[in-house]
Motif scaffolding. Structure first.
Motif, short mmCIF file in Angstrom:
data_model
loop_
_atom_site.label_atom_id
_atom_site.label_comp_id
_atom_site.label_asym_id
_atom_site.label_seq_id
_atom_site.Cartn_x
_atom_site.Cartn_y
_atom_site.Cartn_z
N ALA A 120 7.69 38.98 -3.54
CA ALA A 120 6.61 39.70 -4.22
C ALA A 120 7.15 40.42 -5.45
O ALA A 120 6.55 40.38 -6.54
N MET A 121 8.31 41.05 -5.30
CA MET A 121 8.89 41.76 -6.44
C MET A 121 9.31 40.77 -7.53
O MET A 121 9.18 41.05 -8.72
N SER A 122 9.79 39.63 -7.09
CA SER A 122 10.19 38.60 -8.05
C SER A 122 8.97 38.07 -8.81
O SER A 122 9.02 37.85 -10.02
N LEU A 123 7.88 37.91 -8.08
CA LEU A 123 6.63 37.46 -8.71
C LEU A 123 6.12 38.50 -9.71
O LEU A 123 5.58 38.15 -10.75
N ALA A 153 11.29 27.93 -17.18
CA ALA A 153 12.69 28.20 -16.82
C ALA A 153 12.79 29.54 -16.09
O ALA A 153 13.50 29.66 -15.08
N PHE A 154 12.04 30.53 -16.58
CA PHE A 154 12.10 31.85 -15.94
C PHE A 154 11.55 31.79 -14.52
O PHE A 154 12.05 32.47 -13.62
N ALA A 155 10.52 30.96 -14.31
CA ALA A 155 9.95 30.82 -12.96
C ALA A 155 11.00 30.27 -12.00
O ALA A 155 11.15 30.76 -10.87
N VAL A 156 11.75 29.26 -12.46
CA VAL A 156 12.81 28.69 -11.60
C VAL A 156 13.87 29.75 -11.30
O VAL A 156 14.32 29.91 -10.15
N ASP A 194 16.37 33.71 -7.67
CA ASP A 194 16.80 35.12 -7.58
C ASP A 194 16.40 35.74 -6.25
O ASP A 194 17.07 36.67 -5.77
N VAL A 195 15.30 35.27 -5.68
CA VAL A 195 14.87 35.80 -4.37
C VAL A 195 15.99 35.60 -3.36
O VAL A 195 16.32 36.50 -2.58
N ALA A 196 16.60 34.41 -3.40
CA ALA A 196 17.68 34.12 -2.45
C ALA A 196 18.88 35.01 -2.71
O ALA A 196 19.50 35.53 -1.77
#
Lengths: 442, 438
Positions: A363-366, B180-183, B188-190
């Motif tokens: 969620a924070m990443s989104l 690119a930023f979405a990827v 980054d979540v991981a």
């Protein structure tokens, strides 16, 4: 004694200013300048009080909320378009600030109950008549009733009601409708001033401690709460990227970030709680900044669409740079105040539930993606507008102060957290030293 | 002065000087006072010269000094009773290699771009983002905690997305920068989750902390770190953003997707290689992903019709080989491979605008016999044609990701948004409800 004198001076001064503005000054420009000056004086007085130890400058108490709220409102009035600074809005926002002050200065008392109810009234009063006010009425009434009942009752049930009030007032999904409506229908600067300081967080952290202990003691209940908040942060953040209008997208982003702050403020773990509080201050200022840049753009161009690019970068690079700084601070990018706070927040109680943790981090990443998505859509792409006035001096001044605060606090977050108390781990690390070589170095 | 203290000063110089030059160019630019181009190039060039000197001094110290592996805390960023976030750095051979590579290549790119982007609309933006990127890479190089590495990681991702959209008045670069930023954000979540698990399970987020975790938790963290590295290194199935990223100016393509950014993922894996060594399952996963990527990128790269895309896929193939080396435990070889590949690819990409000129010269010098025509593979003619067609279409990976992941997500989001707007309409009595969705 000094506390009482200073508080009384500030509050009486603001009250007089409110009355004078409400009935006396009719010229919007002078009114805006006078109100900004009033808030500036209040912010300086509170900062001095904090520095002298009368109010704690740390996050250990809620008193930091006062300077932050004052800073946000100062920025609002400094950058608010003249036509938005009407008597009604000015007096309502000053009244709201006084309620914030009362909530922080006299928590857990009948004064706080009255202040909470009044705050919802001022919020309602500041909204323009029409859909925004109609849509907000049931939500604000529910927040006022739940908060007043909870503060009066106390105990686990009372605190649960206080939590409900905070959730509704902050606009946590699915109680977000009134916030998004305010962003769509009210002047942007007014919506930001009502929502960004997040007064409900002050209510949560100043309410009697231990009331929400049942949440920390009951593992499954805690897991359910963390999951619910994670979903509530995730959904609006995801909705940001499919919006067609900037105001609605910004409202949804605010709702998502507010949810993260509320979760941090109820985190029973010390680290996560401090993270939530730092995030509260950081996002309060950052969302104000984002909203004000948007407000300045909308004052020049009207409603801005984000389903296609607007290409404003070449016309207003200052707004582009400031919007980017605020957006990054709001979503916790490195170098801004939000980064340390998000780091602290997820290292708190959330770390106990790592299956939910990924959803929360997603969620924070989104949110980060959504913020950059809005930046790209507004400032990049082929330009569709021929001419656009440059930023005014007062806009530059107010927004630059906010941006500078966010960057300084981002580089030195300890300013918000309080004086460092070296721990054994940190002290050992401070000495540096050598360690045995690792396999990959051979 | 003790060696550790000197290393600290030099490391801090390498970290802060590029950031300082970013601020010197960015602040006046944001307020409408653009510095003259010559002053910008001198300022940034001077900053990189200082950074190169600092990095070379670090190299010399690490070679001649008795201590070859030094950690130190530059600053206590956040201190709480039971928790602290420190800016802790390490100076060892991997760090020194990446620092020097970053400083030298960014300095060269800065010098090259001064004339390449002369009088370009985005000149100042480029010279704001290049040092910012260098700061991010320096942080990745010297980070002894994944917290600091994550900060650098984010700087690199942000500057990458903004530089892909360098030609901001065109639609495609803007779209590709966001892609690119979405990827990056997905991966980054991981990384962030791995950091939290390390803090929670091992007490701190140093690269070696993973060894203190239990077997299952250690494996999860290792897999998360592998996943985190996939985005920046454009490993399968996240290869699709890379050819699109070539929309940016050639110098930024060279420094990001030929030289440095694309190696950030392998460098992260080199840093956490002790953890990977402890979990063979994670190494198998890494090897399989790297192998698939190498095959994919090699076939696709050989069939592309523009030089930058072809070089981009060639980079991905090499990075995949570096991943295989890391999976095999040959981290020193992987480090050498990174350095050699970065330098070669930077030269190739900087030379790419002149590729036709170079080709004609090459053909003329060899009397027109240099082209290798009709090279035979072990594939049958029919199968070869099919492979060729699929390779041109990049094995339909992007289409599959779009159809199976992105499209259903957008359908769900649109349904939720529509329901939300109907509820808003009901509560507020607003007459206009925006049902028009993408």
């Amino acid at each position: 004694m000094i506390i009482v004198e200073l508080d009384i001076i500030i509050l009486v001064g603001l009250l007089l200013l409110t009355v004078w503005l409400a009935i006396g000054e009719k010229e919007p420009r002078r009114r805006g300048i006078a109100v900004a000056a009033g808030f500036f004086v209040a912010a300086v007085a509170l900062a001095i009080a904090g520095a002298r130890g009368i109010l704690s400058p740390t996050m250990a108490t809620a008193s930091v909320h006062l300077p932050i709220a004052a800073l946000c409102l100062l920025a609002v009035f400094g950058a608010m378009p003249n036509r938005d600074a009407t008597s009604r809005v000015s007096s309502a926002l000053i009244g709201l600030f006084m309620c914030h002050a009362m909530l922080s200065l006299w928590p857990a008392s009948s004064v706080a109950t009255v202040a909470w109810v009044l705050a919802q009234g001022f919020t309602w009063f500041a909204l323009p008549t029409g859909p925004a006010r109609r849509g907000a009425t049931p939500y604000l009434a529910l927040a006022a009733l739940a908060g007043a009942a909870g503060l009066t009752m106390g105990g686990p049930v009372g605190m649960t009601l206080v939590l409900l009030a905070a959730v509704v007032r902050t606009g946590v999904f699915p109680f977000h409708t009134w916030v998004v409506l305010a962003f769509e229908e009210a002047p942007m600067s007014v919506a930001v001033a009502l929502v960004a300081p997040m007064p409900a967080v002050a209510l949560l952290i100043t309410a009697p401690s231990g009331g929400l202990a049942w949440l920390g003691q009951n593992g499954s209940m805690q897991f359910a709460a963390v999951t619910a908040f994670s979903v509530a942060a995730f959904v609006p953040a995801a909705l940001v990227v499919i919006q067609k209008r900037l105001d609605r997208a910004l409202g949804l982003l605010t709702v998502s970030i507010g949810t993260v702050v509320v979760l941090g403020s109820i985190d029973p773990d010390g680290v996560g709680h401090v993270g939530g509080l730092v995030l509260w201050s950081a996002t309060g200022a950052a969302l104000t900044g984002m909203g004000l840049v948007t407000s300045a753009i909308m004052a020049r161009l009207g409603k801005v669409r984000v389903d296609r690019t607007q290409g404003l970068l070449a016309k207003v690079p200052a707004f582009a740079a400031l919007f980017l700084v605020f957006a990054l601070a709001a979503v916790g990018a490195p170098g801004t105040a939000g980064f340390a706070s998000e780091d602290l927040l997820v290292h708190g109680e959330l770390a106990q539930h790592w299956s939910t943790l990924m959803l929360f981090i997603a969620a924070m990443s989104l949110q980060g993606y959504g913020a950059l998505h809005l930046f790209f859509r507004v400032f990049f792409g082929p330009s569709t507008k021929r001419w656009m006035p440059a930023p005014l001096k007062r806009e530059r001044f107010a927004l630059s102060i906010l941006a500078a605060v966010l960057v300084v606090v981002g580089l030195a977050p300890q300013l918000l957290i309080g004086p460092p108390q070296p721990t054994p781990v940190a002290a050992a690390a401070a000495h540096g030293g050598t360690r045995p070589a690792q396999p990959h170095e051979h | 002065m003790p060696v550790e203290q000197l290393l600290g000063i030099l490391g801090l110089t390498a970290l802060c000087v590029p950031l300082g030059s970013t601020l010197f160019v960015a602040v006046p630019w944001a307020f409408g006072f653009e510095l003259p181009e010559r002053r910008v190039t001198r300022l940034v060039g001077g900053a990189f010269a200082l950074t190169i000197l600092a990095c070379l001094a670090v190299d010399v110290l690490l070679i001649v000094a008795p201590v070859q592996h030094t950690t130190m805390t530059l600053a206590h960023w956040v201190i709480m009773p039971n928790y602290s976030i420190d800016a802790r750095v390490v100076f060892d051979r991997p760090a020194a290699t990446l620092m020097t590579l970053t400083a030298v290549l960014c300095g060269l790119i800065g010098a090259f771009s001064g004339s390449y982007l002369h009088r370009d609309e985005g000149f100042h933006r480029f010279f704001i983002l290049l040092p910012l990127f260098a700061t991010g890479m320096m942080a990745i190089a010297v980070a002894d905690t994944l917290d600091l590495l994550y900060a650098g990681w984010e700087f690199v991702g942000l500057s990458s997305a903004l530089l892909i959209a360098y030609f901001a008045t065109r639609k495609a670069p803007v779209r590709h920068g966001l892609r690119a930023f979405a990827v990056y954000r997905i991966c980054d979540v991981a990384l962030f989750t791995a950091i939290v698990l390390l803090h929670h399970g091992a007490g701190d987020a140093s690269p070696a902390a993973g060894l203190r975790l239990g077997a299952d938790e250690g494996l999860v963290v290792a897999l998360l770190l592998i996943f985190a590295s996939l985005g920046k290194s454009a490993t399968f199935p996240f290869t699709g953003w890379l050819p699109r990223a070539m929309e940016g100016p050639t110098p930024s393509s060279a420094i990001f997707y030929g030289a440095l950014s694309i190696h950030a993922g392998p460098f992260l894996l080199i840093r956490v290689s002790p953890l990977l060594m402890a979990h063979p399952a994670a190494r198998i996963v890494l090897a399989v992903l790297a192998g698939v990527t190498a095959l994919h990128a090699t076939t696709v790269g050989r069939t592309q019709t523009d030089i930058k895309t072809s070089l981009g896929y060639a980079s991905v193939a090499q990075v995949a080989f570096i991943g295989l080396e890391i999976a095999a435990g040959w981290t020193t070889l992987a480090l050498w491979h990174i350095a050699g590949h970065a330098i070669l690819r930077t030269w190739q990409l900087l030379r790419s605008p002149s590729v036709l000129h170079d080709h004609h010269q090459h053909v003329a010098l060899t009397g027109g016999h240099s082209e290798h025509e009709g090279r035979k593979f072990w594939l049958t003619h029919k199968l070869g044609r099919r492979v060729h067609t699929l390779a041109i279409e990049r094995w339909l990976v992007d289409d599959m990701v779009r159809a199976w992941a992105a499209a259903p997500l957008f359908v769900i989001l649109n349904l939720v948004d529509r329901a939300d707007q109907r509820w808003t309409h009901f509560v507020s009595g607003a007459k206009e409800v925006n049902h028009d969705h993408r």
